[in-house]
Design a protein around this motif. Structure first.
Motif, PDB file in Angstrom:
ATOM      1  N   GLY A  39       0.803  -1.214   0.000  1.00  0.00           N
ATOM      2  CA  GLY A  39       0.000   0.000   0.000  1.00  0.00           C
ATOM      3  C   GLY A  39       0.836   1.264   0.000  1.00  0.00           C
ATOM      4  O   GLY A  39       2.009   1.262   0.376  1.00  0.00           O
ATOM      5  N   PRO A  40       0.261   2.375  -0.465  1.00  0.00           N
ATOM      6  CA  PRO A  40       0.981   3.638  -0.632  1.00  0.00           C
ATOM      7  C   PRO A  40       1.743   4.052   0.616  1.00  0.00           C
ATOM      8  O   PRO A  40       1.251   3.965   1.745  1.00  0.00           O
ATOM      9  N   GLU A  87      -0.610   1.962  -8.746  1.00  0.00           N
ATOM     10  CA  GLU A  87      -1.358   2.703  -7.726  1.00  0.00           C
ATOM     11  C   GLU A  87      -0.412   3.343  -6.707  1.00  0.00           C
ATOM     12  O   GLU A  87      -0.669   4.460  -6.225  1.00  0.00           O
ATOM     13  N   TYR A  88       0.671   2.656  -6.385  1.00  0.00           N
ATOM     14  CA  TYR A  88       1.648   3.192  -5.439  1.00  0.00           C
ATOM     15  C   TYR A  88       2.310   4.443  -6.005  1.00  0.00           C
ATOM     16  O   TYR A  88       2.423   5.466  -5.319  1.00  0.00           O
ATOM     17  N   GLU A 115       1.178   6.380  -8.391  1.00  0.00           N
ATOM     18  CA  GLU A 115       0.217   7.464  -8.586  1.00  0.00           C
ATOM     19  C   GLU A 115      -0.176   8.100  -7.258  1.00  0.00           C
ATOM     20  O   GLU A 115      -0.420   9.305  -7.197  1.00  0.00           O
ATOM     21  N   ALA A 116      -0.210   7.317  -6.185  1.00  0.00           N
ATOM     22  CA  ALA A 116      -0.484   7.884  -4.863  1.00  0.00           C
ATOM     23  C   ALA A 116       0.625   8.836  -4.436  1.00  0.00           C
ATOM     24  O   ALA A 116       0.398   9.744  -3.622  1.00  0.00           O
TER      25      ALA A 116
END
Length: 248
Positions: A88-89, A147-148, A150-151
């Motif tokens: 997760g980010p 997603e990581y 982009e976060a």
């Protein structure tokens, strides 16, 4: 002459971290022989790039750091970008803090970097915010990487998953094939290309040729990790023929 001791925490099946980083720093020694680099590794068990094995490997990081502490390294780098990004980010900060605490408990004062954090730092150092990436991962793990990034404020304009789950098989991929794979990406909006978003997928021989071909910066998890290692050692982050991030 100064010897710089580099500690590395690597997956047990990783062959490339201990190949490409020394190769880059040996090349640097040729132009700056006053600074030499010595490598010390601790391994964390992982054979297949699955969420379960990645979590299990992360749980071994403190033990590996404790072993490295006895060598009193000057810097410690932890590899396996996806093991961190899949959590997760922002997890690279948690991982780096955990390893730092384990080192300090044993009296070692080395700064800690992760390949995940290093990639973000490398992208920032290039002054870009839109990248395309190539990974060896299965598509769900590549999506976790997207997603990581982009976060963290990095737009991934296109990605390519080679879908190789066996980590040893990833190490056997031919880096020359990346010169073909990059044609499968839409680079029209990309400001940089992450040719290997994985420290296990070999890419170093193709970094400079692909950059010369496409005219935008090309980096990898390994070149970004080398960049951060040199920064933490207080040395100019320069390696010949390893892309714009490390350009002298």
């Amino acid at each position: 002459m100064t010897d710089h001791h580099i500690g590395m925490i690597v997956p047990s099946s990783n062959l490339t971290m201990e190949t490409e980083l020394p190769r880059m720093l040996r090349a640097r020694e040729e132009v700056d022989p006053a600074n030499r680099f010595v490598f010390h590794s601790a391994r964390a068990r992982m054979q297949h790039v699955t969420p379960e094995q990645l979590r299990a490997m992360n749980a071994q990081a403190e033990r590996a750091a404790t072993e490295l502490a006895d060598a009193r390294p000057d810097v410690v780098a932890t590899a396996c970008l996806v093991a961190i990004m899949a959590q997760g980010p922002g997890y690279h900060c948690t991982a780096e803090d955990s390893i730092t605490a384990a080192l300090r408990a044993e009296g070692a004062q080395a700064p800690v970097i992760s390949s995940a954090g290093a990639l973000l730092d490398g992208i920032a150092a290039l002054g870009v915010s839109r990248v395309a990436i190539i990974t060896p991962y299965m598509k769900p793990l590549t999506q976790a990487v997207v997603e990581y990034l982009e976060a963290a404020g990095v737009e991934v304009v296109d990605s390519l998953s080679l879908e190789v789950p066996d980590n040893l098989a990833v190490a056997r991929l031919d880096p020359a094939d990346l010169r073909k794979h990059r044609h499968e990406l839409d680079l029209s909006r990309a400001e940089a290309l992450v040719l290997s978003c994985c420290v296990q997928m070999p890419s170093l021989p193709s970094i400079q040729p692909v950059e010369d071909e496409i005219g935008i910066p090309v980096l990898s998890a390994a070149t970004a990790t080398t960049y951060r290692i040199l920064q933490e050692l207080g040395l100019p982050p320069e390696v010949p023929n390893a892309g714009r991030l490390l350009a002298p």
